[in-house]
Design an enzyme around this catalytic site. Sequence first.
Site, short mmCIF file in Angstrom:
data_model
loop_
_atom_site.label_atom_id
_atom_site.label_comp_id
_atom_site.label_asym_id
_atom_site.label_seq_id
_atom_site.Cartn_x
_atom_site.Cartn_y
_atom_site.Cartn_z
N ASP A 19 -21.80 -1.19 -50.10
CA ASP A 19 -22.40 -1.07 -51.42
C ASP A 19 -23.06 0.31 -51.46
OD1 ASP A 19 -23.70 -1.91 -53.90
OD2 ASP A 19 -25.51 -2.02 -52.68
N ASP A 21 -25.86 1.71 -54.10
CA ASP A 21 -27.29 1.71 -54.42
C ASP A 21 -28.02 0.74 -53.51
OD1 ASP A 21 -27.12 3.49 -56.65
OD2 ASP A 21 -26.32 1.87 -57.86
N GLY A 56 -27.09 -4.63 -58.14
CA GLY A 56 -25.68 -5.01 -58.04
C GLY A 56 -25.07 -5.48 -59.36
N ASN A 128 -21.42 5.48 -61.71
CA ASN A 128 -21.85 6.81 -61.28
C ASN A 128 -21.71 6.99 -59.77
OD1 ASN A 128 -22.94 7.78 -63.91
ND2 ASN A 128 -24.30 6.02 -63.65
#
Length: 229
Positions: A19, A21, A56, A128
């Site tokens: 993942d 972030d 998430g 992003n």
Amino acid sequence: MLKEVKSKNLLGIKACLFDLDGVIVDTAKYHYKAWKKMANALGFDFSEKENEQLKGVSRMDSINLILGWGGITLSDSDKAKWASQKNDWYLEYLQQMDKKEILPGALELVQELKAKGYRIALGSSSKNAVLALSKVEMLSYFEAIIDGTKTTRSKPDPQVFQMGAAALNCQPAECIVFEDAESGVAAAIAGGFYAVGMGSPDNLGKAHIVLSSLKGVSINDLIAKIAIS
Ligand code: B16
Ligand code: MG
């Protein structure tokens, strides 16, 4: 147990799916600041605890949750306008990011994986993701980037990690997923992946193991810990 683990070649792990972030980079604080700015402009606020629920979760699902907390109803076009404004604020923070924002141990683990021949992909809900990875100079480590521009279903749906495993030609049971969000751990477990939760067992307890940081973590130790979990 040990014999069984050895005979399975320590689980047969071939790949790691990260993942973004909250695992590779510390961008969760910027999402929070930008959403807070939006909420304040609309006349309300929300807590850090509520913010946990946004980790998430896709941009549009996030705005729906936040407006619900503020008791505000907006038309679809106003929602899109505010989501876009929030993204502009978020991008301002992102533009200022550099390698210092890489979370402890993340770069070292990715480098170790690369040196040992493990396959590496990103599994993020963010649209992003490529920009964030570029800003911290980690883009080149990822063989596949599956992000919010490619998925059609948000975590806890396992789609993002299934697409990541497929891009690496691996089965879910050959992959470890690293996730800081409850929805992300749920996605990994639903897809049949090994899950490493990054954060607290209070909300990530469904993961095979939970770590507070990747600092000092080596892949062999990690696999051994998962094997006895
Ligand atoms: P964007 P991850 C998620 O990224 C964030 O945790 C979540 O807070 C954010 O709303 C979502 O990306 C969408 O991000 O607005 O940049 O498309 O943790 O899945 O890497
Ligand atoms: Mg995350």
